[in-house]
Design a protein around this motif. Structure first.
Motif, mmCIF file in Angstrom:
data_model
loop_
_atom_site.group_PDB
_atom_site.id
_atom_site.type_symbol
_atom_site.label_atom_id
_atom_site.label_comp_id
_atom_site.label_asym_id
_atom_site.label_seq_id
_atom_site.Cartn_x
_atom_site.Cartn_y
_atom_site.Cartn_z
ATOM 1 N N ASP A 1 0.835 -1.196 0.000
ATOM 2 C CA ASP A 1 0.000 0.000 0.000
ATOM 3 C C ASP A 1 0.866 1.241 0.000
ATOM 4 O O ASP A 1 1.813 1.347 0.774
ATOM 5 N N GLU A 2 0.542 2.180 -0.859
ATOM 6 C CA GLU A 2 1.333 3.402 -0.929
ATOM 7 C C GLU A 2 1.032 4.357 0.213
ATOM 8 O O GLU A 2 1.789 5.277 0.447
ATOM 9 N N ASP A 3 -0.076 4.165 0.948
ATOM 10 C CA ASP A 3 -0.405 5.058 2.045
ATOM 11 C C ASP A 3 0.205 4.601 3.365
ATOM 12 O O ASP A 3 -0.003 5.206 4.385
ATOM 13 N N LYS A 4 1.014 3.556 3.352
ATOM 14 C CA LYS A 4 1.667 3.068 4.558
ATOM 15 C C LYS A 4 3.140 3.422 4.535
ATOM 16 O O LYS A 4 3.766 3.468 3.492
ATOM 17 N N SER A 5 3.684 3.665 5.718
ATOM 18 C CA SER A 5 5.109 3.930 5.881
ATOM 19 C C SER A 5 5.711 2.803 6.690
ATOM 20 O O SER A 5 5.009 2.055 7.353
ATOM 21 N N MET A 6 7.012 2.718 6.642
ATOM 22 C CA MET A 6 7.687 1.754 7.500
ATOM 23 C C MET A 6 8.962 2.379 8.045
ATOM 24 O O MET A 6 9.542 3.264 7.432
ATOM 25 N N VAL A 7 9.329 1.957 9.227
ATOM 26 C CA VAL A 7 10.560 2.437 9.839
ATOM 27 C C VAL A 7 11.708 1.736 9.132
ATOM 28 O O VAL A 7 11.761 0.512 9.073
ATOM 29 N N VAL B 1 4.271 0.491 15.444
ATOM 30 C CA VAL B 1 4.853 1.631 16.154
ATOM 31 C C VAL B 1 3.974 2.855 15.990
ATOM 32 O O VAL B 1 3.246 2.992 15.010
ATOM 33 N N GLU B 2 4.055 3.726 16.973
ATOM 34 C CA GLU B 2 3.370 5.019 16.916
ATOM 35 C C GLU B 2 4.439 6.094 16.915
ATOM 36 O O GLU B 2 5.309 6.115 17.792
ATOM 37 N N ILE B 3 4.402 6.970 15.917
ATOM 38 C CA ILE B 3 5.389 8.038 15.768
ATOM 39 C C ILE B 3 4.700 9.384 15.989
ATOM 40 O O ILE B 3 3.617 9.623 15.480
ATOM 41 N N SER B 4 5.353 10.247 16.741
ATOM 42 C CA SER B 4 4.845 11.584 17.013
ATOM 43 C C SER B 4 5.897 12.592 16.557
ATOM 44 O O SER B 4 7.090 12.319 16.617
ATOM 45 N N MET B 5 5.455 13.746 16.095
ATOM 46 C CA MET B 5 6.388 14.791 15.692
ATOM 47 C C MET B 5 6.580 15.795 16.828
ATOM 48 O O MET B 5 5.628 16.191 17.476
ATOM 49 N N SER B 6 7.840 16.165 17.046
ATOM 50 C CA SER B 6 8.191 17.216 17.990
ATOM 51 C C SER B 6 9.062 18.190 17.220
ATOM 52 O O SER B 6 10.256 17.938 17.021
ATOM 53 N N GLY B 7 8.467 19.273 16.729
ATOM 54 C CA GLY B 7 9.189 20.190 15.856
ATOM 55 C C GLY B 7 9.513 19.485 14.554
ATOM 56 O O GLY B 7 8.641 18.976 13.876
ATOM 57 N N GLN B 8 10.787 19.391 14.207
ATOM 58 C CA GLN B 8 11.238 18.710 12.993
ATOM 59 C C GLN B 8 11.715 17.280 13.266
ATOM 60 O O GLN B 8 12.252 16.634 12.375
ATOM 61 N N THR B 9 11.526 16.799 14.492
ATOM 62 C CA THR B 9 12.037 15.493 14.886
ATOM 63 C C THR B 9 10.902 14.500 15.115
ATOM 64 O O THR B 9 9.957 14.792 15.835
ATOM 65 N N GLN C 1 14.184 8.209 27.435
ATOM 66 C CA GLN C 1 14.977 8.456 26.232
ATOM 67 C C GLN C 1 14.153 9.175 25.161
ATOM 68 O O GLN C 1 12.982 8.905 25.002
ATOM 69 N N SER C 2 14.779 10.055 24.429
ATOM 70 C CA SER C 2 14.193 10.647 23.237
ATOM 71 C C SER C 2 14.671 9.830 22.052
ATOM 72 O O SER C 2 15.849 9.542 21.915
ATOM 73 N N VAL C 3 13.751 9.455 21.184
ATOM 74 C CA VAL C 3 14.058 8.522 20.118
ATOM 75 C C VAL C 3 13.754 9.145 18.763
ATOM 76 O O VAL C 3 12.721 9.760 18.586
ATOM 77 N N ARG C 4 14.656 8.940 17.817
ATOM 78 C CA ARG C 4 14.465 9.444 16.464
ATOM 79 C C ARG C 4 14.219 8.256 15.540
ATOM 80 O O ARG C 4 14.877 7.241 15.646
ATOM 81 N N ALA C 5 13.271 8.421 14.639
ATOM 82 C CA ALA C 5 12.984 7.352 13.671
ATOM 83 C C ALA C 5 13.079 7.903 12.265
ATOM 84 O O ALA C 5 12.544 8.953 11.984
ATOM 85 N N ASP C 6 13.775 7.194 11.406
ATOM 86 C CA ASP C 6 13.849 7.558 9.987
ATOM 87 C C ASP C 6 12.737 6.807 9.283
ATOM 88 O O ASP C 6 12.599 5.616 9.444
ATOM 89 N N GLN C 7 11.954 7.528 8.463
ATOM 90 C CA GLN C 7 10.856 6.900 7.740
ATOM 91 C C GLN C 7 11.036 7.111 6.259
ATOM 92 O O GLN C 7 11.664 8.054 5.831
ATOM 93 N N HIS C 8 10.460 6.210 5.474
ATOM 94 C CA HIS C 8 10.383 6.424 4.039
ATOM 95 C C HIS C 8 9.073 5.946 3.509
ATOM 96 O O HIS C 8 8.271 5.396 4.132
#
Length: 60
Positions: free
Chosen positions: A2-8, A29-37, A53-60
């Motif tokens: 599906d093109e409307d889905k993302s993955m970590v 997973v649940e991802i939240s935005m904090s500013g640009q992160t 911990q503060s965690v960063r996730a790269d998505q595509h």
């Protein structure tokens, strides 16, 4: 796929119990935005780790 889905694509949270060699093993997973992160709200500390911990996730 599906093109409307993302993955970590990579997890930098080396202290998370779901991190296996930079790959997320959580079923969902649940991802939240904090500013640009992006922050992973699914983060769960590995044994003997703090859960602040503060965690960063790269998505595509």
């Amino acid at each position: 796929m599906d093109e409307d889905k993302s993955m970590v694509s990579r997890c930098d949270a080396t202290t998370c119990r779901f991190n296996d060699d930079m790959n997320c093993t959580a079923g969902q997973v649940e991802i939240s935005m904090s500013g640009q992160t992006a922050q992973c709200m699914t983060f769960s500390p590995a044994d003997d780790m703090s859960d602040t911990q503060s965690v960063r996730a790269d998505q595509h």
